[in-house]
Scaffold this motif. Structure first.
Motif, short mmCIF file in Angstrom:
data_model
loop_
_atom_site.label_atom_id
_atom_site.label_comp_id
_atom_site.label_asym_id
_atom_site.label_seq_id
_atom_site.Cartn_x
_atom_site.Cartn_y
_atom_site.Cartn_z
N GLY A 40 0.88 -0.98 0.04
CA GLY A 40 -0.05 -0.14 -0.10
C GLY A 40 1.07 1.19 0.02
N ARG A 41 1.97 1.26 0.74
CA ARG A 41 2.66 2.46 0.90
C ARG A 41 3.42 2.75 -0.50
NH1 ARG A 41 7.44 3.58 5.25
NH2 ARG A 41 8.09 5.65 4.57
N THR A 43 2.77 1.31 -3.58
CA THR A 43 1.52 1.87 -4.59
C THR A 43 1.16 3.49 -4.37
OG1 THR A 43 0.66 -0.41 -4.40
CG2 THR A 43 -0.87 1.10 -5.18
N THR A 44 0.80 3.91 -3.20
CA THR A 44 0.58 5.14 -2.98
C THR A 44 1.52 6.29 -3.67
OG1 THR A 44 -0.94 4.64 -1.29
CG2 THR A 44 -0.34 6.86 -1.46
N HIS A 45 2.73 5.91 -2.97
CA HIS A 45 4.07 6.62 -3.15
C HIS A 45 4.37 6.70 -4.90
CE1 HIS A 45 7.75 8.75 -2.23
NE2 HIS A 45 8.36 8.16 -3.24
N ALA A 47 2.09 6.13 -7.39
CA ALA A 47 0.75 6.28 -7.82
C ALA A 47 0.34 5.16 -8.76
CB ALA A 47 0.68 7.62 -8.59
N ARG A 50 -3.93 -0.28 -7.97
CA ARG A 50 -3.88 -1.75 -7.06
C ARG A 50 -5.22 -2.39 -7.78
NH1 ARG A 50 -2.80 -2.16 -1.04
NH2 ARG A 50 -2.88 -4.21 -0.65
N SER A 56 -0.15 -4.71 -7.42
CA SER A 56 -0.48 -3.25 -8.13
C SER A 56 0.22 -3.28 -9.35
CB SER A 56 -0.02 -2.20 -7.17
OG SER A 56 -0.65 -2.13 -5.82
#
Length: 112
Positions: A40-41, A43-45, A47, A50, A56
């Protein structure tokens, strides 16, 4: 993002897979890196999108979107989770427009 003293940018990443609290990062050149950050970290960082609890993907490196599967440029096939089926519909690839032929002076003339 820095992993193992290597600076990684989003265009280099093809997809990510999770392994418990670790994440495998698959790069376009075939390299696989292991990160201690969770999926999650990262994927968010970066962009990314998922598509499954453990996967992802980078939308720019998708070669095909089949019914019920996403095929990456490297050949990796991802089956999205039931709840992510709606994401699959948004990942449909846009067809590239055909280039129009140039007229003698290099000016593109529109068709009427």
């Amino acid at each position: 993002m820095i992993v193992d003293n290597i600076l990684i940018s989003a265009p280099e990443v093809e997809y990510l897979t999770s392994a418990s609290n670790y994440t495998y990062i698959y790069l376009m050149d075939g390299t696989r890196l292991l990160s201690s950050h969770n999926l999650g970290r990262i994927t968010t960082h970066l962009a990314l999108t998922r598509v499954h609890k453990r996967v992802s993907v980078n939308k720019t490196h998708i070669s095909k979107v089949k019914e019920g599967a996403i095929v990456m440029k490297s050949g990796f096939v991802v089956a999205p989770s039931r709840r992510m089926k709606s994401v699959l519909l948004t990942l449909k690839l846009k067809k590239t427009p055909r280039s129009r032929k140039l007229q003698g002076d290099g000016v593109v003339k529109s068709k009427k």
